[in-house]
Design a protein around this motif. Structure first.
Motif, PDB file in Angstrom:
ATOM      1  N   ASP A   1     -12.317  14.921  57.470  1.00 35.65           N
ATOM      2  CA  ASP A   1     -12.284  14.912  58.931  1.00 35.65           C
ATOM      3  C   ASP A   1     -13.311  15.902  59.478  1.00 35.65           C
ATOM      4  OD1 ASP A   1     -11.758  14.959  61.610  1.00 35.65           O
ATOM      5  OD2 ASP A   1      -9.608  15.372  61.412  1.00 35.65           O
ATOM      6  N   ALA A   2     -14.452  15.393  59.882  1.00 36.49           N
ATOM      7  CA  ALA A   2     -15.557  16.244  60.329  1.00 36.49           C
ATOM      8  C   ALA A   2     -15.253  16.969  61.637  1.00 36.49           C
ATOM      9  CB  ALA A   2     -16.824  15.404  60.486  1.00 36.49           C
ATOM     10  N   SER A   3     -14.190  16.588  62.335  1.00 36.75           N
ATOM     11  CA  SER A   3     -13.842  17.267  63.581  1.00 36.75           C
ATOM     12  C   SER A   3     -13.145  18.600  63.330  1.00 36.75           C
ATOM     13  CB  SER A   3     -12.945  16.372  64.443  1.00 36.75           C
ATOM     14  OG  SER A   3     -11.659  16.243  63.860  1.00 36.75           O
ATOM     15  N   VAL A   4     -12.775  18.856  62.063  1.00 39.18           N
ATOM     16  CA  VAL A   4     -12.081  20.089  61.699  1.00 39.18           C
ATOM     17  C   VAL A   4     -12.974  20.899  60.761  1.00 39.18           C
ATOM     18  CG1 VAL A   4     -10.001  21.058  60.619  1.00 39.18           C
ATOM     19  CG2 VAL A   4      -9.859  18.899  61.894  1.00 39.18           C
ATOM     20  N   GLU A   5     -13.030  22.210  60.969  1.00 38.07           N
ATOM     21  CA  GLU A   5     -13.831  23.090  60.111  1.00 38.07           C
ATOM     22  C   GLU A   5     -13.400  22.886  58.660  1.00 38.07           C
ATOM     23  OE1 GLU A   5     -14.913  26.352  57.711  1.00 38.07           O
ATOM     24  OE2 GLU A   5     -12.818  26.122  58.363  1.00 38.07           O
TER      25      GLU A   5
ATOM     26  N   ARG B   1      -9.553  22.373  57.204  1.00 40.88           N
ATOM     27  CA  ARG B   1      -8.991  21.074  56.794  1.00 40.88           C
ATOM     28  C   ARG B   1      -8.399  21.156  55.387  1.00 40.88           C
ATOM     29  NH1 ARG B   1     -14.818  18.131  55.893  1.00 40.88           N
ATOM     30  NH2 ARG B   1     -15.293  19.114  57.868  1.00 40.88           N
TER      31      ARG B   1
ATOM     32  N   GLU C   1     -19.757  21.671  52.396  1.00 39.56           N
ATOM     33  CA  GLU C   1     -20.055  21.661  53.831  1.00 39.56           C
ATOM     34  C   GLU C   1     -19.935  23.062  54.409  1.00 39.56           C
ATOM     35  OE1 GLU C   1     -18.002  18.724  56.234  1.00 39.56           O
ATOM     36  OE2 GLU C   1     -17.828  17.417  54.479  1.00 39.56           O
TER      37      GLU C   1
END
Length: 197
Positions: A71-75, A79, A137
């Motif tokens: 989930d790229a919306s969460v650091e 996550r 990431e």
């Protein structure tokens, strides 16, 4: 509403038996009795107990919400923390009596059941791969130097599975609570120590 199929009933019963008693302690008679099926009907749907176990392990792996790790919306490290909190809650719901099915099978299975070994390896490698990607990431975002995302991923899995196994053996939340409050944070803190920005 359509009635569940006999295959579904056998799969559900097999999953419950394997999770509660383990693979080798579970017989086909116990599975079919739990499914309210005739013993002979098992072989109408599965060639062997190992075939059923492979399907059950695959189903279990698919239910662990691995997509949380992407989930790229969460650091990325957040996550990871959220993911382990989620999977631990499934164990907590049963007062840690059952443990993690991946860990339970891993502790029990031998070379006599190669397809189960292959399925477990595939599930664990997939999990580690997603964790590694999330860690990479985080490392990229903070220009980390000298980090090892893959080793950190496996440390997290091993810490979680060890806590789940000891929690099952002792019927206690303490091992998992320690992993969530100390083991995981310290592992991620060590990873963060490689950040340069």
């Amino acid at each position: 509403m359509a009635q569940p199929s006999m295959r579904d009933a056998i799969r559900k019963a097999g999953r419950e038996e394997f999770h509660e008693r383990g693979y080798y302690a579970t017989g086909i008679a116990a599975i079919t009795a739990r499914a309210d099926a005739h013993k002979g009907s098992f072989y109408n749907h599965y060639a062997s107990k190992e075939d059923l176990a492979v399907e059950v392990i695959t189903d279990y792996g698919n239910e662990q919400r691995m997509e949380m790790l992407e989930d790229a919306s969460v650091e990325p490290l957040t996550r990871i923390e959220q993911h382990f909190t989620f999977v631990s809650e499934a164990l907590r719901a049963f007062d840690f009596r059952l443990g993690c099915m991946l860990g339970n099978f891993s502790a029990e299975i031998t070379t006599e059941t190669p397809r189960i070994q292959e399925t477990l390896t595939a599930n664990l490698d997939y999990w580690a791969g997603l964790l590694t990607k999330a860690l990479d990431e985080a490392a990229k975002a903070h220009a980390a130097v000298g980090h090892d995302s893959e080793t950190t991923a496996w440390l997290l899995i091993d810490g979680y599975e060890g806590a789940a196994l000891r929690g099952r053996a002792t019927r206690s939340a303490r091992p998992m609570n320690a992993f969530l409050s100390t083991g995981m944070p310290q592992t991620l803190a060590a990873f963060r120590s490689h950040y340069t920005k």
